[in-house]
Design a protein around this motif. Structure first.
Motif, PDB file in Angstrom:
ATOM      1  N   SER A 139       9.782  -9.541 -12.109  1.00 31.27           N
ATOM      2  CA  SER A 139       9.891 -10.954 -12.466  1.00 31.27           C
ATOM      3  C   SER A 139       9.818 -11.144 -13.976  1.00 31.27           C
ATOM      4  CB  SER A 139       8.784 -11.757 -11.776  1.00 31.27           C
ATOM      5  OG  SER A 139       8.838 -13.114 -12.152  1.00 31.27           O
ATOM      6  N   TRP A 140       9.034 -10.321 -14.651  1.00 29.82           N
ATOM      7  CA  TRP A 140       8.948 -10.416 -16.116  1.00 29.82           C
ATOM      8  C   TRP A 140      10.322 -10.185 -16.734  1.00 29.82           C
ATOM      9  CZ3 TRP A 140       3.975  -7.370 -17.955  1.00 29.82           C
ATOM     10  CH2 TRP A 140       2.852  -7.976 -17.389  1.00 29.82           C
ATOM     11  N   LYS A 179       2.125 -23.004 -13.389  1.00 33.37           N
ATOM     12  CA  LYS A 179       2.215 -22.854 -11.931  1.00 33.37           C
ATOM     13  C   LYS A 179       3.567 -22.275 -11.520  1.00 33.37           C
ATOM     14  CE  LYS A 179      -0.994 -26.656 -10.971  1.00 33.37           C
ATOM     15  NZ  LYS A 179      -1.130 -28.024 -10.401  1.00 33.37           N
ATOM     16  N   LEU A 180       4.635 -22.696 -12.204  1.00 36.48           N
ATOM     17  CA  LEU A 180       5.968 -22.200 -11.882  1.00 36.48           C
ATOM     18  C   LEU A 180       6.083 -20.716 -12.190  1.00 36.48           C
ATOM     19  CD1 LEU A 180       8.901 -22.738 -11.015  1.00 36.48           C
ATOM     20  CD2 LEU A 180       9.405 -23.312 -13.399  1.00 36.48           C
ATOM     21  N   GLU A 186       6.652 -15.020  -9.981  1.00 35.42           N
ATOM     22  CA  GLU A 186       6.173 -13.651  -9.821  1.00 35.42           C
ATOM     23  C   GLU A 186       5.868 -13.359  -8.353  1.00 35.42           C
ATOM     24  OE1 GLU A 186       2.807 -13.286 -12.316  1.00 35.42           O
ATOM     25  OE2 GLU A 186       3.961 -13.170 -14.175  1.00 35.42           O
ATOM     26  N   GLU A 187       5.189 -14.293  -7.686  1.00 33.43           N
ATOM     27  CA  GLU A 187       4.830 -14.103  -6.287  1.00 33.43           C
ATOM     28  C   GLU A 187       6.080 -14.013  -5.410  1.00 33.43           C
ATOM     29  OE1 GLU A 187       2.327 -17.450  -5.613  1.00 33.43           O
ATOM     30  OE2 GLU A 187       0.517 -16.482  -6.410  1.00 33.43           O
ATOM     31  N   LEU A 217       7.806 -21.646  -0.494  1.00 34.19           N
ATOM     32  CA  LEU A 217       6.702 -21.765  -1.441  1.00 34.19           C
ATOM     33  C   LEU A 217       7.225 -21.794  -2.874  1.00 34.19           C
ATOM     34  CD1 LEU A 217       3.658 -21.880  -1.898  1.00 34.19           C
ATOM     35  CD2 LEU A 217       3.635 -19.376  -1.918  1.00 34.19           C
ATOM     36  N   ARG A 218       8.202 -20.934  -3.170  1.00 29.95           N
ATOM     37  CA  ARG A 218       8.789 -20.895  -4.513  1.00 29.95           C
ATOM     38  C   ARG A 218       9.472 -22.215  -4.837  1.00 29.95           C
ATOM     39  NH1 ARG A 218      13.706 -21.147  -7.638  1.00 29.95           N
ATOM     40  NH2 ARG A 218      13.542 -19.649  -9.331  1.00 29.95           N
TER      41      ARG A 218
END
Length: 532
Positions: free
Chosen positions: A117-118, A186-187, A192-193, A227-228
């Motif tokens: 994700s990074w 939060k975003l 990442e999750e 969730l995203r």
């Protein structure tokens, strides 16, 4: 050249300072062309009242300015694209530096989705929210300043009214800025999750397929996506509310200045053409204000992203110079939750050969990972040459050791690159390693030999051949210690005994080996057998 106080991102700006300045200058020139064109609009109406010749001259002037403005905007976009490409490359390098610096955390958590994700999400976020807005800020500042100067040139009363409305338009962004920062944080976490969930689900799809549980795969993917999107929706709604507030102030300010201009013109203080220019210039001014305030709000929201890439300054006193002479565990405790794995464990490892034996879950791999610095002891200390491993610069430590684990990962490269991993050694040494590890027959049967490409983590290669490649990797590197965690488990007894003999015959190298399949002859070659 420090911009907006973010030291991390300013390193990328400073490294590319010339192209950054060029991008900002061309954005400023593009903004200036807009203001000049807007100011020239007054000549159209004044020329209309003066006669056809004056009007035609004014029209040609405005058309020429419009074409010039288009050209300057194109050049500005091209320079900005070059600037974005270069700073993005620096951001990715910084992320790689952070991954290297915190390798022990990654090995411990196995959270590769977060790191993916990074590279994907965060680089795009930083481009859109920081680097693009650096250029946009130069554009907006130029627009504000030149538009205000042009308004002053039309009449000082316009300038007074514009200044009052300008100050009012600054208040709203200052009030809503913190909400944008909270939503961004939060975003970032949710992205990442989500990436980690997708990675985990895709890796489990084969297991779920053979278990006839593909509906469960779909459910997990749907839950992760929902969730995203929920977090993304909340972020977008926060941005929408703040932008609506700024748009209202922007529109009200432009309308107020236009009404004032019409009133001044009706009193005869200015020519009617000034009203047309004020309409365009007020748009330049307050659109510039809105753009700048929004850019500042977004720029200040990137800290939650860059804070993740912390890189500690290396203390030269903790860099391992020379080699590894000993690794010692003193009164070490380690728990998994409430389950005690190691209790008051003491042992000193020198350059000898050690076998770790015990039932599954007895702490063999845990002990090895404590010595590698991947896990941290809950109590006691682990020292390397009398330096606490918690304080040790792990990069300098890993230069002097090799670790062969049971689950070998193969890169999407050739067999040669999978063994060398970028090392440059003589061909005869490489061929000797291939023979020692009994890879020669396997390599000879491949279509391109050592230069045969491997894909998809070597799914077409057997587990035993993967382990041989991993052992060959370890032998390429001249090390002081070799850690072997079930690395011969998928070899047949004869080949396993041959490989273990090779490892145990290494001179002046400490070998710590875990296996469930030690035979009596092999055990006799170890200097110590540690029962866990």
């Amino acid at each position: 050249m420090l911009i907006f106080g973010n030291k991390w991102l300013n390193r990328a700006i400073k490294k590319n300072v010339l192209i950054t300045i060029a991008a900002m200058i061309f954005r400023a020139i593009a903004a200036a062309s807009w203001v000049v064109t807007s100011y020239s609009l007054s000549s159209l109406l004044d020329g209309y009242y003066a006669g056809p010749a004056a009007f035609n001259k004014a029209a040609l002037k405005v058309i020429a300015l419009i074409f010039l403005m288009m050209l300057l905007n194109y050049i500005s976009d091209w320079v900005r694209a070059v600037y974005i490409r270069r700073v993005n490359n620096d951001v990715r390098k910084r992320i790689s530096d952070s991954v290297i610096e915190n390798t022990s955390d990654l090995l411990s958590s196995k959270n590769t989705g977060k790191k993916i994700s990074w590279y994907l999400n965060d680089v795009d976020e930083l481009e859109n929210k920081y680097f693009t807005n650096i250029c946009g800020g130069a554009y907006d500042v130029t627009m504000i300043i030149l538009a205000f100067v042009a308004i002053v040139m039309l009449h000082w009363l316009f300038a007074v009214a514009a200044a009052v409305l300008f100050l009012i338009s600054l208040l709203v962004p200052a009030l809503v800025n913190k909400f944008v920062m909270q939503a961004q944080e939060k975003l970032t976490v949710s992205k990442e999750e989500y990436t980690e969930s997708v990675r985990d689900n895709l890796e489990s799809v084969y297991t779920l397929f053979f278990a006839d549980k593909l509906a469960y795969f779909m459910k997990r993917m749907t839950n992760a996506a929902q969730l995203r999107e929920k977090k993304y929706y909340q972020y977008n709604m926060t941005r929408a509310k703040t932008q609506s507030a700024m748009f209202f102030v922007n529109f009200a300010s432009q309308a107020g200045l236009m009404i004032f201009a019409l009133y001044i013109a009706s009193l005869g203080y200015v020519a009617p053409g000034s009203v047309l220019s004020i309409g365009a210039l007020s748009g330049n001014l307050f659109n510039g204000v809105q753009g700048l305030m929004e850019a500042l709000a977004v720029i200040s929201s990137v800290s939650p992203i860059t804070d993740k890439y912390a890189i500690k300054d290396t203390d030269e006193n903790n860099v391992l110079h020379g080699g590894i002479e000993k690794i010692e565990l003193k009164n070490v405790d380690f728990n998994y939750g409430e389950h005690s794995i190691l209790k008051n464990f003491n042992y000193k490892f020198g350059k000898n050969k050690y076998a770790l034996r015990g039932e599954s879950g007895s702490g063999k791999s845990t002990l090895m990972k404590l010595m590698l610095g991947i896990n941290q002891a809950g109590g006691g200390t682990v020292t390397v040459n009398d330096i606490d491993i918690k304080d040790l610069d792990l990069k300098s430590y890993f230069r002097h050791l090799s670790y062969i684990e049971q689950n070998v990962y193969l890169l999407n490269e050739t067999i040669r690159e999978n063994i060398l991993l970028g090392s440059n050694i003589p061909e005869d040494k490489l061929q000797k390693i291939i023979q020692i590890t009994n890879l020669d027959k396997f390599v000879a049967g491949l279509p391109a030999g050592l230069d045969t490409e491997i894909s998809s983590n070597g799914q077409q290669i057997s587990g035993g051949e993967k382990q041989r490649i991993a052992i060959a990797r370890a032998l390429v590197k001249d090390v002081d210690f070799l850690f072997v965690d079930e690395a011969t488990s998928q070899l047949d007894p004869v080949n396993r005994a041959d490989i273990e003999k090779i490892l145990l015959d290494l001179k002046n190298v400490g070998v710590v080996m875990i296996s469930h399949n030690f035979d009596t002859a092999t055990l006799a070659k170890f200097d110590a057998v540690i029962e866990m």
